[in-house]
Design an enzyme around this catalytic site. Structure first.
Site, PDB file in Angstrom:
ATOM      1  N   ASP A 160      71.678  68.838 -57.461  1.00 36.52           N
ATOM      2  CA  ASP A 160      72.609  69.362 -58.457  1.00 36.52           C
ATOM      3  C   ASP A 160      72.476  68.613 -59.771  1.00 36.52           C
ATOM      4  O   ASP A 160      73.056  67.556 -59.945  1.00 36.52           O
ATOM      5  CB  ASP A 160      74.028  69.253 -57.897  1.00 36.52           C
ATOM      6  CG  ASP A 160      75.067  69.982 -58.711  1.00 36.52           C
ATOM      7  OD1 ASP A 160      74.697  70.738 -59.620  1.00 36.52           O
ATOM      8  OD2 ASP A 160      76.262  69.775 -58.442  1.00 36.52           O
ATOM      9  N   GLU A 192      78.301  69.858 -67.670  1.00 33.18           N
ATOM     10  CA  GLU A 192      78.766  70.900 -66.744  1.00 33.18           C
ATOM     11  C   GLU A 192      79.733  70.332 -65.719  1.00 33.18           C
ATOM     12  O   GLU A 192      80.688  70.996 -65.306  1.00 33.18           O
ATOM     13  CB  GLU A 192      77.566  71.538 -66.032  1.00 33.18           C
ATOM     14  CG  GLU A 192      77.894  72.771 -65.203  1.00 33.18           C
ATOM     15  CD  GLU A 192      78.326  72.469 -63.778  1.00 33.18           C
ATOM     16  OE1 GLU A 192      78.897  73.360 -63.125  1.00 33.18           O
ATOM     17  OE2 GLU A 192      78.105  71.331 -63.306  1.00 33.18           O
ATOM     18  N   GLU A 193      79.490  69.084 -65.315  1.00 32.92           N
ATOM     19  CA  GLU A 193      80.286  68.486 -64.244  1.00 32.92           C
ATOM     20  C   GLU A 193      81.684  68.065 -64.686  1.00 32.92           C
ATOM     21  O   GLU A 193      82.526  67.748 -63.844  1.00 32.92           O
ATOM     22  CB  GLU A 193      79.551  67.266 -63.675  1.00 32.92           C
ATOM     23  CG  GLU A 193      78.186  67.562 -63.051  1.00 32.92           C
ATOM     24  CD  GLU A 193      78.275  68.317 -61.740  1.00 32.92           C
ATOM     25  OE1 GLU A 193      79.397  68.677 -61.337  1.00 32.92           O
ATOM     26  OE2 GLU A 193      77.234  68.551 -61.117  1.00 32.92           O
TER      27      GLU A 193
END
Length: 442
Positions: A160, A192-193
């Site tokens: 990821d 994004e996280e």
């Protein structure tokens, strides 16, 4: 006789198969397995396997670089050079550090396209940030007989989402090598996280035209090599309670904020399990039930002090309905339990909550799945309202979400290589489809 018997036995000894010139654990001489090979030799064999593959070596390069959210600059620079060296025109999109962080380092989105094609019709996109902590990249041979596809790559970001980044790049390069006129673009975003500010930045930029110049978006996240037909929506909730501090020996002189918030949290915890008719959050056949996760609880100063404050943060994964509808259900539940107490405050801090996201799955050759996690997809506003044919959005990638973010994050060589084939199928379908008509982009 004993010596002859031994020779005869060795001559028919079964030997595990050797793939791509490598073998796990044992040295092979003729048809005879001798002593186990040493760890140094095994490590050299595994490193050669990676070095001989453009895909695996790119994946290793970017995974070895720490890129926790808000510290993505170093891996971004490496990707900039890699893409420029291979003929792409590459632009930086500087993205300010997220609010509440102490980072002052430059970090940026990467926007890349073939020379002379600044408005590509097909965009492959993923993210280059990871969750903390950084875990060192490592290679692990499979148990038993050596199988190249089962070599496991471990470390933060190996799944990821640097697996998607590497596979998307290699798939794009292969297509451009066979046809340099294919209108392919690459977008790799930051953060994004931690809220998606990288994709929001791209969405708000002049590159996101109205109407869009692109007709296909291929998002990369760990999907177990399945094509995803949708994912749940997302809503963040914070609940705060105010009390009155006092000595714990005389609690009637104060009011416990923790005691006030506990029954509310108990009610929140069950909202996804009860019907809408009795005050619960909605469910759907496609996404199942809405889930509620009480992620953090804070409160009090010491065990001998009646707590003056208490708070909780909650993540709600929506299976149906809109964020606005869910907010109303939550407010009503809190009001019912607290009796409308003014000591309780409910907030929805996410500036961009979103409902369940339905995606396209009209390309043959894939298994189909639905996922519960969130992505950057809803953070990219697509201005295709006036178009007869809408922009296609696909979600696909190597690796499983079940190990992402964990200490055992890892992926097999086989899955990483299969992802290149999967992205290639999606690109081929997009090229074949194209625009049904010309669209004028302002």
């Amino acid at each position: 006789m004993k010596l002859q018997y031994l020779v005869a036995l060795l001559s028919v000894q079964a030997v595990p198969p050797v793939t791509a010139g490598y073998i796990h654990q044992y040295a092979l001489v003729g048809s005879v397995i001798r002593q186990p090979i040493d760890q140094k030799t095994q490590r050299e064999n595994l490193n050669k396997l990676v070095s001989d593959s453009p895909l695996l070596s790119l994946h290793r390069t970017i995974c070895e670089i720490e890129s926790v959210s808000n510290r993505e600059g170093a891996v971004g620079e490496v990707l900039l050079k890699y893409l420029r060296d291979r003929g792409f025109t590459v632009e930086k999109q500087i993205v300010p550090a997220d609010r509440g962080t102490n980072s002052t380092a430059e970090r940026f989105n990467i926007w890349a396209y073939p020379k002379g094609c600044p408005r590509p019709k097909i965009i492959l996109t993923s993210h280059i940030d990871t969750v903390p902590p950084h875990i060192k990249y490592s290679l692990h041979a499979p148990d038993g007989d050596f199988d190249r596809a089962k070599v496991r790559i471990m470390g933060r970001g190996t799944v990821d989402a640097k697996a998607s980044v590497a596979a998307q790049i290699i798939a794009a390069l292969k297509h451009l090598k066979s046809n340099k006129d294919i209108p392919l673009g690459l977008l790799f975003v930051v953060s994004e996280e931690v809220g998606g500010s990288g994709m929001v930045h791209f969405s708000n930029s002049e590159l996101n035209t109205n109407p869009p110049f692109f007709h296909t978006l291929i998002f990369g996240e760990p999907t177990d090599l399945t094509l995803v037909d949708g994912h749940k929506g997302n809503l963040r909730v914070t609940i705060e309670a105010k009390g009155v501090a006092a000595h714990s020996g005389y609690p009637w002189l104060g009011r416990s904020a923790i005691s006030e918030i506990l029954p509310i949290l108990a009610r929140m915890d069950e909202l996804g399990d009860i019907p809408v008719e009795t005050g619960g959050l909605p469910s759907s056949e496609k996404y199942g039930r809405t889930t509620v996760n009480i992620g953090t609880i804070k409160g009090g100063a010491a065990d001998n002090v009646v707590p003056e404050t208490a708070s909780a943060s909650i993540a709600v994964r929506l299976a149906a309905g809109t964020p606005e509808e869910a907010e109303e259900i939550i407010r009503r539940a809190v009001h019912d339990v607290s009796g409308g107490s003014t000591n309780i405050t409910v907030n929805f801090p996410d500036s961009m909550p979103y409902p369940p996201i339905d995606l396209d799955v009209d390309v043959e050759g894939f298994d189909i799945s639905t996922v519960n996690y969130g992505t950057d997809i809803p953070k990219l506003e697509i201005h295709d309202e006036e178009l007869e044919v809408k922009v296609k959005r696909y979600l696909y990638g190597p690796g499983t979400i079940f190990v992402a973010h964990g200490a055992e994050e890892g992926i097999t060589v086989g899955d990483l290589e299969k992802a290149v084939e999967g992205y290639s199928k999606l690109i081929d379908a997009a090229v074949k489809r194209g625009w049904p008509r010309e669209v004028v982009v302002n």
